[in-house]
Write a protein that holds these residues in place. Structure first.
Motif, mmCIF file in Angstrom:
data_model
loop_
_atom_site.group_PDB
_atom_site.id
_atom_site.type_symbol
_atom_site.label_atom_id
_atom_site.label_comp_id
_atom_site.label_asym_id
_atom_site.label_seq_id
_atom_site.Cartn_x
_atom_site.Cartn_y
_atom_site.Cartn_z
ATOM 1 N N ASP A 31 -104.493 56.786 -51.072
ATOM 2 C CA ASP A 31 -103.968 56.481 -52.768
ATOM 3 C C ASP A 31 -104.656 58.278 -53.768
ATOM 4 O O ASP A 31 -104.175 57.815 -54.687
ATOM 5 C CB ASP A 31 -104.887 55.392 -53.533
ATOM 6 C CG ASP A 31 -103.947 54.327 -52.712
ATOM 7 O OD1 ASP A 31 -102.968 54.202 -52.057
ATOM 8 O OD2 ASP A 31 -104.922 52.900 -52.958
ATOM 9 N N LEU A 32 -104.944 58.892 -52.682
ATOM 10 C CA LEU A 32 -105.401 60.405 -53.461
ATOM 11 C C LEU A 32 -104.467 60.604 -54.556
ATOM 12 O O LEU A 32 -103.261 60.977 -54.318
ATOM 13 C CB LEU A 32 -106.236 61.133 -53.182
ATOM 14 C CG LEU A 32 -107.533 60.766 -52.427
ATOM 15 C CD1 LEU A 32 -108.542 61.630 -51.242
ATOM 16 C CD2 LEU A 32 -108.787 60.000 -53.171
ATOM 17 N N PRO A 33 -105.479 61.238 -55.590
ATOM 18 C CA PRO A 33 -105.911 61.108 -56.315
ATOM 19 C C PRO A 33 -106.183 59.959 -56.940
ATOM 20 O O PRO A 33 -107.616 60.043 -58.157
ATOM 21 C CB PRO A 33 -105.526 62.428 -56.895
ATOM 22 C CG PRO A 33 -104.115 62.044 -58.071
ATOM 23 C CD PRO A 33 -103.287 61.450 -56.486
ATOM 24 N N VAL A 34 -106.128 58.959 -56.533
ATOM 25 C CA VAL A 34 -106.621 57.644 -57.611
ATOM 26 C C VAL A 34 -107.738 57.237 -57.059
ATOM 27 O O VAL A 34 -107.754 57.281 -55.986
ATOM 28 C CB VAL A 34 -105.461 56.373 -57.549
ATOM 29 C CG1 VAL A 34 -105.587 54.940 -57.769
ATOM 30 C CG2 VAL A 34 -104.452 56.829 -57.820
ATOM 31 N N ASN A 35 -109.208 56.911 -57.844
ATOM 32 C CA ASN A 35 -110.502 56.635 -57.313
ATOM 33 C C ASN A 35 -110.815 58.066 -56.772
ATOM 34 O O ASN A 35 -111.209 57.295 -55.912
ATOM 35 C CB ASN A 35 -109.845 55.564 -56.264
ATOM 36 C CG ASN A 35 -109.574 54.047 -57.004
ATOM 37 O OD1 ASN A 35 -109.701 54.069 -58.661
ATOM 38 N ND2 ASN A 35 -108.835 53.431 -56.722
#
Length: 67
Positions: A31-35
């Motif tokens: 899921d990067l760049p999320v979180n």
């Protein structure tokens, strides 16, 4: 329950914990760049889980070889 059986049970629990930590790290990476700010915490948790598992496996191996 013998020491050997208790140690085997501990290794199984640690394998489960390490597998869960591995999947959390995998999901975070996908899921990067999320979180992205959680990378360090999740990676350390995963490292610790695998380090504890490795130590328990070594202890189990030593116990099995001594009997």
């Amino acid at each position: 329950m013998s020491d050997l059986e208790e140690l085997k049970k501990k290794v199984r629990k640690l394998q489960s914990r390490a597998g869960t930590a591995k999947m959390e790290l995998h999901d975070l990476a996908e899921d990067l760049p999320v979180n992205w700010t959680e990378i360090k915490v999740v990676a350390e948790k995963t490292f610790d889980a695998f380090a504890e598992l490795d130590a328990a496996k070594r202890e189990l191996s030593a116990l099995e070889n001594s009997s």
